[in-house]
Design a protein around this motif. Structure first.
Motif, PDB file in Angstrom:
ATOM      1  N   THR A   1       7.980   4.090   6.897  1.00  0.00           N
ATOM      2  CA  THR A   1       7.146   3.313   5.976  1.00  0.00           C
ATOM      3  C   THR A   1       6.764   4.106   4.731  1.00  0.00           C
ATOM      4  OG1 THR A   1       5.085   3.997   7.067  1.00  0.00           O
ATOM      5  CG2 THR A   1       6.172   2.013   7.908  1.00  0.00           C
ATOM      6  N   GLU A   2       7.208   5.364   4.638  1.00  0.00           N
ATOM      7  CA  GLU A   2       6.774   6.232   3.536  1.00  0.00           C
ATOM      8  C   GLU A   2       7.171   5.678   2.170  1.00  0.00           C
ATOM      9  OE1 GLU A   2       6.496   8.547   7.190  1.00  0.00           O
ATOM     10  OE2 GLU A   2       8.140   7.351   6.368  1.00  0.00           O
ATOM     11  N   ALA A   3       8.365   5.080   2.080  1.00  0.00           N
ATOM     12  CA  ALA A   3       8.818   4.557   0.783  1.00  0.00           C
ATOM     13  C   ALA A   3       7.954   3.398   0.314  1.00  0.00           C
ATOM     14  CB  ALA A   3      10.285   4.119   0.876  1.00  0.00           C
ATOM     15  N   ARG A   4       7.306   2.683   1.238  1.00  0.00           N
ATOM     16  CA  ARG A   4       6.422   1.568   0.860  1.00  0.00           C
ATOM     17  C   ARG A   4       4.980   2.025   0.638  1.00  0.00           C
ATOM     18  NH1 ARG A   4       7.418  -3.817   1.056  1.00  0.00           N
ATOM     19  NH2 ARG A   4       9.515  -4.387   1.756  1.00  0.00           N
ATOM     20  N   THR A   5       4.497   2.882   1.523  1.00  0.00           N
ATOM     21  CA  THR A   5       3.061   3.149   1.513  1.00  0.00           C
ATOM     22  C   THR A   5       2.651   4.302   0.605  1.00  0.00           C
ATOM     23  OG1 THR A   5       3.294   4.543   3.482  1.00  0.00           O
ATOM     24  CG2 THR A   5       2.799   2.224   3.840  1.00  0.00           C
ATOM     25  N   LEU A   6       3.480   5.338   0.476  1.00  0.00           N
ATOM     26  CA  LEU A   6       3.068   6.481  -0.332  1.00  0.00           C
ATOM     27  C   LEU A   6       2.989   6.156  -1.833  1.00  0.00           C
ATOM     28  CD1 LEU A   6       4.826   9.447   1.504  1.00  0.00           C
ATOM     29  CD2 LEU A   6       2.435   8.699   1.651  1.00  0.00           C
ATOM     30  N   PRO A   7       3.877   5.305  -2.390  1.00  0.00           N
ATOM     31  CA  PRO A   7       3.703   4.943  -3.806  1.00  0.00           C
ATOM     32  C   PRO A   7       2.391   4.216  -4.093  1.00  0.00           C
ATOM     33  CG  PRO A   7       5.950   4.506  -3.122  1.00  0.00           C
ATOM     34  CD  PRO A   7       5.166   4.839  -1.878  1.00  0.00           C
ATOM     35  N   ARG A   8       1.789   3.608  -3.080  1.00  0.00           N
ATOM     36  CA  ARG A   8       0.482   2.987  -3.303  1.00  0.00           C
ATOM     37  C   ARG A   8      -0.588   4.043  -3.546  1.00  0.00           C
ATOM     38  NH1 ARG A   8       0.096  -1.428   1.659  1.00  0.00           N
ATOM     39  NH2 ARG A   8       1.987  -2.615   1.184  1.00  0.00           N
ATOM     40  N   LEU A   9      -0.372   5.237  -2.976  1.00  0.00           N
ATOM     41  CA  LEU A   9      -1.312   6.338  -3.168  1.00  0.00           C
ATOM     42  C   LEU A   9      -1.021   7.109  -4.446  1.00  0.00           C
ATOM     43  CD1 LEU A   9      -1.169   7.757   0.478  1.00  0.00           C
ATOM     44  CD2 LEU A   9      -2.749   6.035  -0.416  1.00  0.00           C
ATOM     45  N   ALA A  10       0.247   7.145  -4.846  1.00  0.00           N
ATOM     46  CA  ALA A  10       0.676   7.893  -6.037  1.00  0.00           C
ATOM     47  C   ALA A  10       1.613   6.997  -6.843  1.00  0.00           C
ATOM     48  CB  ALA A  10       1.370   9.190  -5.633  1.00  0.00           C
ATOM     49  N   PRO A  11       1.070   6.124  -7.694  1.00  0.00           N
ATOM     50  CA  PRO A  11       1.893   5.133  -8.397  1.00  0.00           C
ATOM     51  C   PRO A  11       2.982   5.726  -9.291  1.00  0.00           C
ATOM     52  CG  PRO A  11      -0.435   4.544  -8.505  1.00  0.00           C
ATOM     53  CD  PRO A  11      -0.366   5.925  -7.943  1.00  0.00           C
ATOM     54  N   ARG A  12       2.896   7.002  -9.637  1.00  0.00           N
ATOM     55  CA  ARG A  12       3.919   7.602 -10.492  1.00  0.00           C
ATOM     56  C   ARG A  12       5.155   8.036  -9.718  1.00  0.00           C
ATOM     57  NH1 ARG A  12       0.544  11.392 -14.830  1.00  0.00           N
ATOM     58  NH2 ARG A  12      -0.816   9.729 -15.624  1.00  0.00           N
ATOM     59  N   LEU A  13       5.128   7.918  -8.398  1.00  0.00           N
ATOM     60  CA  LEU A  13       6.305   8.267  -7.617  1.00  0.00           C
ATOM     61  C   LEU A  13       7.486   7.385  -7.996  1.00  0.00           C
ATOM     62  CD1 LEU A  13       5.217   8.800  -3.892  1.00  0.00           C
ATOM     63  CD2 LEU A  13       6.188  10.494  -5.438  1.00  0.00           C
ATOM     64  N   THR A  14       8.654   8.007  -8.106  1.00  0.00           N
ATOM     65  CA  THR A  14       9.880   7.249  -8.355  1.00  0.00           C
ATOM     66  C   THR A  14      10.892   7.384  -7.225  1.00  0.00           C
ATOM     67  OG1 THR A  14      10.860   9.102  -9.579  1.00  0.00           O
ATOM     68  CG2 THR A  14       9.633   7.465 -10.857  1.00  0.00           C
ATOM     69  N   GLU A  15      10.721   8.394  -6.364  1.00  0.00           N
ATOM     70  CA  GLU A  15      11.669   8.636  -5.275  1.00  0.00           C
ATOM     71  C   GLU A  15      10.895   8.921  -3.987  1.00  0.00           C
ATOM     72  OE1 GLU A  15      15.049   8.746  -6.240  1.00  0.00           O
ATOM     73  OE2 GLU A  15      14.397   8.419  -8.317  1.00  0.00           O
ATOM     74  N   ALA A  16      11.298   8.272  -2.907  1.00  0.00           N
ATOM     75  CA  ALA A  16      10.681   8.539  -1.601  1.00  0.00           C
ATOM     76  C   ALA A  16      11.654   8.121  -0.514  1.00  0.00           C
ATOM     77  CB  ALA A  16       9.364   7.782  -1.433  1.00  0.00           C
ATOM     78  N   ALA A  17      11.781   8.951   0.507  1.00  0.00           N
ATOM     79  CA  ALA A  17      12.696   8.643   1.604  1.00  0.00           C
ATOM     80  C   ALA A  17      12.246   9.357   2.867  1.00  0.00           C
ATOM     81  CB  ALA A  17      14.132   9.042   1.249  1.00  0.00           C
ATOM     82  N   THR A  18      12.732   8.851   4.001  1.00  0.00           N
ATOM     83  CA  THR A  18      12.395   9.384   5.317  1.00  0.00           C
ATOM     84  C   THR A  18      13.678   9.812   6.016  1.00  0.00           C
ATOM     85  OG1 THR A  18      10.565   7.814   5.447  1.00  0.00           O
ATOM     86  CG2 THR A  18      11.213   8.891   7.494  1.00  0.00           C
ATOM     87  N   TYR A  19      13.610  10.941   6.707  1.00  0.00           N
ATOM     88  CA  TYR A  19      14.785  11.497   7.388  1.00  0.00           C
ATOM     89  C   TYR A  19      14.427  11.872   8.819  1.00  0.00           C
ATOM     90  CZ  TYR A  19      16.360  11.878   2.584  1.00  0.00           C
ATOM     91  OH  TYR A  19      16.690  11.576   1.287  1.00  0.00           O
ATOM     92  N   MET A  20      15.452  11.868   9.679  1.00  0.00           N
ATOM     93  CA  MET A  20      15.325  12.378  11.030  1.00  0.00           C
ATOM     94  C   MET A  20      16.218  13.605  11.153  1.00  0.00           C
ATOM     95  SD  MET A  20      13.980  12.287  14.037  1.00  0.00           S
ATOM     96  CE  MET A  20      13.174  10.678  14.108  1.00  0.00           C
TER      97      MET A  20
END
Length: 380
Positions: free
Chosen positions: A223-242
């Motif tokens: 859910t990081e790509a959806r929820t973290l930009p709400r905390l930091a609106p200037r984010l342009t890249e976000a992804a989750t890895y295993m």
């Protein structure tokens, strides 16, 4: 006065862990499942807890579980197949909701469809409230706070370290196995150039270098790509890895191309469903306490600026993922029952509780921040 806490799927592996943690915290949850004998056995194990019968195949039975002000804890998976009745029941009743999901398709449904309905109803939805995806959201938020206004990219990696570091000894519950088979061909979300996009599992590989060691991760649902930009609106890249190791990661990326093409064929999806059916018939099994004690986890978040320069890193280390899930879901349910969350709609865990509120709860559940010098990351 808070409402009741109702655990739907309480007789399953994760449901039993959550129930035990709720009881240890002083709650008396209603335990609900489809098998009367198993529900009664669980009730008796915890000093005659209240119980109820409900089956995801009968949405009316799920709706009867909850009343206004209740908290519905859903642990019935795969959520892409069985999850919708519980979400709808909570919204219709005016009850708060959390679940143990981590499936990309289901998470999209919760955020895009159920979230607006929950906001209008004045209730909170907290999907993926276990090891998927609470610690990654927290680690990412902590790293973003450390990085400051220049942060543009955040990458989060999850690692489960099996007993002795041997992958074949990794304990997986029957529910996790069924979920992985049912959702293996669903695309996952990532933030690219400021937009949510979807890619197949494993399509991107990223390395996280820590001093002399290297963790290699494959693109994973989160859910990081959806929820973290709400905390930091200037984010342009976000992804989750295993974290999967170098060779398995490269194989996963190579396999993602033909599997993505095949997944678009109706006959292939039917065959995949047939292959997953035996796993769906096995319920309630998972790692025993000895295996849990021998398993550990790492969650790593790295933040970079627009040029790729590393700004901040956060590493959490701790307990077996199922142990963590039981503890953190019990804490979240208690917080919802006490009215500690003031927002409405589908929220991320940091949105719901704040960094300073969530970090001690995650630590108490078994994942703590540790020092981490010399970390960098890069894609391939």
């Amino acid at each position: 006065m808070g409402g009741r806490i109702v655990v739907f799927g309480a007789t399953g592996y994760t449901g039993r862990l959550v129930t035990a943690e709720l009881v240890a915290a002083g709650h008396r949850p209603v335990v609900a499942g489809r098998d009367r004998a198993r529900v009664d056995a669980l009730r008796a194990r915890h000093d005659d807890l209240p119980g109820a019968l409900a089956d995801a195949a009968d949405p009316d039975s799920v709706r009867r579980l909850v009343e206004p002000g209740d908290v519905l804890v859903a642990t019935v998976g795969p959520f892409s197949r069985f999850g919708r009745p519980a979400v709808d029941a909570a919204i219709a009743a005016g009850a708060h909701y959390l679940d143990s999901s981590g499936e990309a398709d289901f998470l999209r449904q919760v955020y895009e469809d159920a979230g607006p309905r929950a906001e209008r109803a004045g209730v909170v939805l907290l999907p993926a409230s276990g090891f998927d995806c609470v610690p990654g959201n927290l680690a990412g938020a902590l790293a973003l706070r450390d990085a400051g206004e220049e942060a543009r990219r955040v990458d989060v990696a999850y690692q489960v370290v099996p007993p002795g570091g041997r992958l074949h000894r990794l304990g997986i519950s029957s529910g996790t196995r069924a979920t992985m088979l049912a959702s293996a061909f669903s695309p996952v979300e990532m933030l690219r150039a400021g937009r949510l996009v979807t890619l197949p599992f494993g399509r991107e590989v990223r390395t996280f270098r820590q001093d002399r060691s290297v963790l290699t991760g494959v693109l994973w649902a989160g859910t990081e790509a959806r929820t973290l930009p709400r905390l930091a609106p200037r984010l342009t890249e976000a992804a989750t890895y295993m974290v999967a190791g170098g060779r398995p990661a490269r194989l996963a990326r190579a396999a993602s191309y033909p599997l993505a093409a095949l997944s678009r064929l109706r006959v292939f999806t039917r065959l995949a469903g047939v292959a997953a059916a035996p796993a769906l018939r096995v319920t309630g099994r998972g790692p025993d306490p000895a295996a849990q004690d021998a398993t550990s986890t790492v969650v790593l978040a790295t933040v970079a600026d627009a040029s790729g320069r590393q700004l901040a890193t956060v590493r959490l280390e701790g307990v077996d993922p199922y142990v963590f899930t039981g503890r953190i879901m019990a804490w979240i349910a208690g917080q919802l029952a006490s009215g500690a969350v003031t927002g409405h709609g589908a929220l991320g865990p940091v949105e719901a509780f704040g960094v300073d509120g969530l970090e001690p709860a995650v630590a108490a559940a078994g994942l703590r921040r540790v020092g981490l010098p010399g970390v960098s990351s890069g894609s391939s």
